[in-house]
Design an enzyme around this catalytic site. Sequence first.
Site, mmCIF file in Angstrom:
data_model
loop_
_atom_site.group_PDB
_atom_site.id
_atom_site.type_symbol
_atom_site.label_atom_id
_atom_site.label_comp_id
_atom_site.label_asym_id
_atom_site.label_seq_id
_atom_site.Cartn_x
_atom_site.Cartn_y
_atom_site.Cartn_z
ATOM 1 N N HIS A 1 12.041 21.064 -56.450
ATOM 2 C CA HIS A 1 11.649 20.529 -55.143
ATOM 3 C C HIS A 1 12.863 20.470 -54.220
ATOM 4 C CE1 HIS A 1 8.219 18.632 -57.568
ATOM 5 N NE2 HIS A 1 7.676 19.532 -56.780
ATOM 6 N N LYS B 1 -6.350 17.620 -59.154
ATOM 7 C CA LYS B 1 -5.940 16.230 -58.899
ATOM 8 C C LYS B 1 -7.092 15.423 -58.286
ATOM 9 C CE LYS B 1 -1.738 16.028 -60.373
ATOM 10 N NZ LYS B 1 -1.474 15.161 -61.530
ATOM 11 N N SER C 1 -1.385 13.291 -56.354
ATOM 12 C CA SER C 1 -0.335 13.852 -55.505
ATOM 13 C C SER C 1 -0.831 13.881 -54.066
ATOM 14 C CB SER C 1 -0.040 15.268 -55.998
ATOM 15 O OG SER C 1 0.547 16.021 -54.966
ATOM 16 N N SER C 2 0.097 13.914 -53.107
ATOM 17 C CA SER C 2 -0.309 13.921 -51.695
ATOM 18 C C SER C 2 -0.973 15.241 -51.298
ATOM 19 C CB SER C 2 0.898 13.660 -50.797
ATOM 20 O OG SER C 2 1.871 14.648 -51.017
ATOM 21 N N CYS C 3 -0.874 16.275 -52.160
ATOM 22 C CA CYS C 3 -1.492 17.565 -51.804
ATOM 23 C C CYS C 3 -3.016 17.524 -51.901
ATOM 24 C CB CYS C 3 -0.921 18.703 -52.634
ATOM 25 S SG CYS C 3 -1.397 18.591 -54.347
ATOM 26 N N TYR D 1 -4.304 23.341 -57.889
ATOM 27 C CA TYR D 1 -3.667 22.114 -58.370
ATOM 28 C C TYR D 1 -4.288 20.895 -57.684
ATOM 29 C CZ TYR D 1 0.231 18.804 -59.053
ATOM 30 O OH TYR D 1 1.009 17.720 -59.371
HETATM 31 N N1 LIG Z 1 7.730 15.012 -58.823
HETATM 32 C C1 LIG Z 1 7.126 14.772 -57.661
HETATM 33 O O1 LIG Z 1 7.706 14.915 -56.573
HETATM 34 C C2 LIG Z 1 5.713 14.291 -57.653
HETATM 35 C C3 LIG Z 1 5.129 14.038 -56.398
HETATM 36 C C4 LIG Z 1 3.818 13.629 -56.342
HETATM 37 C C5 LIG Z 1 3.106 13.448 -57.503
HETATM 38 N N2 LIG Z 1 3.685 13.677 -58.723
HETATM 39 C C6 LIG Z 1 2.837 13.501 -59.913
HETATM 40 O O2 LIG Z 1 3.460 12.708 -60.903
HETATM 41 C C7 LIG Z 1 3.070 13.174 -62.202
HETATM 42 C C8 LIG Z 1 4.307 13.449 -63.029
HETATM 43 O O3 LIG Z 1 5.144 14.380 -62.350
HETATM 44 P P1 LIG Z 1 6.636 14.665 -62.815
HETATM 45 O O4 LIG Z 1 7.394 15.043 -61.602
HETATM 46 O O5 LIG Z 1 7.111 13.563 -63.683
HETATM 47 O O6 LIG Z 1 6.410 15.991 -63.667
HETATM 48 P P2 LIG Z 1 7.291 16.550 -64.886
HETATM 49 O O7 LIG Z 1 8.681 16.029 -64.774
HETATM 50 O O8 LIG Z 1 7.059 18.012 -64.917
HETATM 51 O O9 LIG Z 1 6.616 15.884 -66.154
HETATM 52 C C9 LIG Z 1 5.321 16.219 -66.596
HETATM 53 C C10 LIG Z 1 5.217 15.858 -68.041
HETATM 54 O O10 LIG Z 1 3.935 16.255 -68.531
HETATM 55 C C11 LIG Z 1 4.101 16.885 -69.796
HETATM 56 N N3 LIG Z 1 3.042 17.862 -70.057
HETATM 57 C C12 LIG Z 1 2.702 18.944 -69.313
HETATM 58 N N4 LIG Z 1 1.703 19.625 -69.910
HETATM 59 C C13 LIG Z 1 1.409 18.955 -71.061
HETATM 60 C C14 LIG Z 1 0.469 19.168 -72.096
HETATM 61 N N5 LIG Z 1 -0.388 20.202 -72.081
HETATM 62 N N6 LIG Z 1 0.459 18.294 -73.132
HETATM 63 C C15 LIG Z 1 1.310 17.246 -73.166
HETATM 64 N N7 LIG Z 1 2.218 16.991 -72.206
HETATM 65 C C16 LIG Z 1 2.260 17.839 -71.158
HETATM 66 C C17 LIG Z 1 5.441 17.576 -69.684
HETATM 67 O O11 LIG Z 1 5.951 17.878 -70.948
HETATM 68 P P3 LIG Z 1 6.732 19.286 -71.131
HETATM 69 O O12 LIG Z 1 7.802 19.290 -70.065
HETATM 70 O O13 LIG Z 1 7.234 19.192 -72.517
HETATM 71 O O14 LIG Z 1 5.692 20.338 -70.911
HETATM 72 C C18 LIG Z 1 6.262 16.525 -68.931
HETATM 73 O O15 LIG Z 1 6.803 15.578 -69.809
HETATM 74 C C19 LIG Z 1 2.216 14.431 -61.969
HETATM 75 O O16 LIG Z 1 0.872 14.079 -62.044
HETATM 76 C C20 LIG Z 1 2.548 14.847 -60.556
HETATM 77 O O17 LIG Z 1 1.465 15.443 -59.923
HETATM 78 C C21 LIG Z 1 4.979 14.100 -58.817
#
Ligand SMILES: NC(=O)c1ccc[n+]([C@@H]2O[C@H](COP(=O)([O-])OP(=O)(O)OC[C@H]3O[C@@H](n4cnc5c(N)ncnc54)[C@H](OP(=O)(O)O)[C@@H]3O)[C@@H](O)[C@H]2O)c1
Length: 324
Positions: free
Chosen positions: A184, A141, A108-110, A137
């Site tokens: 967000h 990362k 992540s950018s953070c 967090y």
């Molecule tokens: N969204 C953004 O704007 C953004 C920006 C920068 C980087 N990212 C990065 O992209 C990645 C994905 O983000 P996202 O937005 O797709 O997040 P998300 O929609 O919250 O999805 C995260 C997934 O991880 C699963 N998960 C969490 N804890 C778990 C565990 N203990 N065991 C198994 N599965 C688990 C969740 O399942 P459950 O929901 O069932 O717990 C969910 O399917 C992350 O690394 C995040 O840092 C996202």
Amino acid sequence: MNKYLKIYVAGHRGMVGSAIVRQLRAKGFSNIVTRTHAELDLCNQQAVANFFKDEKPEQVYLAAAKVGGIQANITYPAEFIYQNLMMEANVIHQAFNAGVKKLLFLGSSCIYPKMASQPMAEDALLTGKLEATNEPYAIAKIAGIKLCESYNRQYGQSHSIDYRSVMPTNLYGYGDNYHPENSHVIPALIRRFHEAKESNLGEVIIWGTGTPMREFLYVDDMAEASLFVMALDKSTYDQHTKPMQSHINVGYGSDITIAELSRLIAETIGYQGKITYDTIKPDGAPKKLMNSDLLKTMGWNPKVNIVDGLTYAYRDFLDSHGYK
Ligand SMILES: NC(=O)c1ccc[n+]([C@@H]2O[C@H](COP(=O)([O-])OP(=O)(O)OC[C@H]3O[C@@H](n4cnc5c(N)ncnc54)[C@H](OP(=O)(O)O)[C@@H]3O)[C@@H](O)[C@H]2O)c1
């Protein structure tokens, strides 16, 4: 590339993981392995070891994480650092044990210091203090990047492994979380403007001055960039990165003010009331833009502009909330 490659996408029900699965399928990959959180808790070391031993995937996309907004990060810092460290350590180590040659970790950018010069390039990592609200967090990362690098440095040659990292900017789009308090900025504003339109509200009040600038990337572009980075041949990747600075930024390349974003969202939704700013509320950092020149140099550019992206995102909001 071998379309029968066995690929594990961790976090396939999340916004990014589901976009990666869609992109892999669209490119003809059919042997995709997934597990829901309920089926496999990635914080459970033994369960993750058993999974990798049984399934023996050949490639891994690590898009599972405990993710949340500022409030959640302030309220649950222990959960954010513990769960993210555990997931990364378990998946990366057990992937290595099971002979996985290629893995992509999503950060992540953070990870960049609060006062990093703008736009933030890859070499800004570990040059200053992090933003305090999401430091736990961000530390997790950073540890994920360092896990990939350390396994490459120790075992890259002997075991032919190649573990890479990408750092996305703010993402939005299909499969986003539109929770009223816990989402967000784009999904939160889509919900607010939609509800204001539905109930004929004459005014929507936005927190802060509207002047901070933010960068946004449509999630399908992020998924495409992830596959692009994974597919880069090793000599190209090695030529553009260093063993101890191997992560690659993935951004849109330009930013917009919160005021401009609000105007575009109102326009997409067809909200015709007034937009006002509560200037007593905090603004956050004046600018947060990533430098994505490295990825550009290697040949990848985003496709979805903010106007089209907001149209798709609003469609997703309507579909996922029972509007036809
Ligand atoms: N969204 C953004 O704007 C953004 C920006 C920068 C980087 N990212 C990065 O992209 C990645 C994905 O983000 P996202 O937005 O797709 O997040 P998300 O929609 O919250 O999805 C995260 C997934 O991880 C699963 N998960 C969490 N804890 C778990 C565990 N203990 N065991 C198994 N599965 C688990 C969740 O399942 P459950 O929901 O069932 O717990 C969910 O399917 C992350 O690394 C995040 O840092 C996202």
